[in-house]
Scaffold this motif. Structure first.
Motif, mmCIF file in Angstrom:
data_model
loop_
_atom_site.group_PDB
_atom_site.id
_atom_site.type_symbol
_atom_site.label_atom_id
_atom_site.label_comp_id
_atom_site.label_asym_id
_atom_site.label_seq_id
_atom_site.Cartn_x
_atom_site.Cartn_y
_atom_site.Cartn_z
ATOM 1 N N THR A 135 61.550 33.665 52.875
ATOM 2 C CA THR A 135 61.610 35.048 52.442
ATOM 3 C C THR A 135 62.393 35.905 53.420
ATOM 4 N N ASP A 194 53.418 32.373 46.767
ATOM 5 C CA ASP A 194 54.344 32.972 45.809
ATOM 6 C C ASP A 194 54.198 32.364 44.413
ATOM 7 N N GLN A 198 59.253 38.859 46.973
ATOM 8 C CA GLN A 198 59.614 37.850 47.968
ATOM 9 C C GLN A 198 61.059 37.395 47.726
#
Length: 266
Positions: free
Chosen positions: A108, A198, A225
């Motif tokens: 990220t 995520d 993200q």
């Protein structure tokens, strides 16, 4: 008038003295040149984060979305690709120590990381959401409902999810999980009340444990993200080439095809 002429002469002399320094800066070798001369793109990857990067222990080979990204990047550079094992805790340190040229593992891009390390432009977004056991799903209508004393939330150590959890949850206890252990495995074993990761990474877990795990309000993520490649900082030539590559690959549908291959199909 004499003072003006003297000042003008001094300015010219100062500019002349600075010219070699500026020329040296312009002539400095870019990281791009180093990669091309070496003939190899070294890619740091964790191998523990499917569908981004997964190591086949038996064959000692990598596969995944980010593996395809790095392989194509090397091909377009006209060099070979070499994958270098790394960990989430040492991603940036590996770049700074020159162990690899880029890191690609579903990393990220964050403002905090940009303070000390470089990134390509982002090419994927995978928002953070919590997972809980199905039996507890009705207890939490939104992710903020988890921020209570006594609630334990697992996150992968060294990931942006860890930083995000610590920033957004002030009352719950954040429990960093060190790979190869996984956050949702801690949840399945009942050691924690939730796991934050995520939306792409959890697809495999939700598919495999559809009767045991559920995402909490996945349409309202904790935060976005943006996924990108980590690389050296303060090299405009390399950064421009890398970002142009990302932009052209977006236009060609390359990233859409990878999404269909590794994520939509998983």
């Amino acid at each position: 008038m004499r003072r003006m002429l003297n000042g003008f002469a001094a300015a010219i002399m100062a500019a002349a003295m600075a010219m070699p320094t500026l020329a040296a800066a312009d002539d400095a070798k870019s990281f791009l040149d180093e990669i091309l001369e070496r003939g190899t793109l070294r890619v740091g990857t964790t191998g523990d984060y499917p569908p981004y990067s997964e190591l086949d222990q038996a064959a000692n080979t990598y596969k995944g979305y980010e593996i395809d990204v790095a392989t194509q990047l090397a091909a377009d550079l006209g060099v070979k690709v070499e994958f270098v094992p790394t960990t989430w805790e040492t991603l940036a340190a590996g770049i700074q120590a020159g162990k690899y040229d880029v890191a690609a593992s579903g990393i990220t891009l964050t403002l905090d990381r940009l303070k000390s390390i470089g990134f390509s432009d982002a090419y994927l977004d995978a928002p953070l959401v919590p997972l809980v056991q199905t039996k507890d799903g009705a207890k939490f209508a939104a992710w903020r409902d988890l921020d209570k004393a006594g609630i334990r939330i697992a996150v992968q150590s060294g990931t942006s999810a860890e930083g995000s959890a610590k920033a957004n949850f002030k009352n719950a206890e954040i429990v960093p999980i060190i790979a190869p252990a996984l956050d949702y495995q801690e949840l399945l074993s009942g050691k924690v009340d939730a796991a934050i990761t995520d939306t792409i990474f959890i697809q495999k877990a939700l598919a495999q444990y559809s009767d045991k795990l559920v995402a909490v309000d996945p349409t309202h993520a904790i935060e976005g993200q943006p996924i990108a490649m980590m690389t050296v900082r303060d090299d405009p030539t390399w950064q421009r080439w890398l970002n142009t590559w990302v932009a052209l690959k977006k236009q060609s549908g390359f990233f859409d095809a990878l999404f269909a291959k590794w994520i939509a199909a998983s």
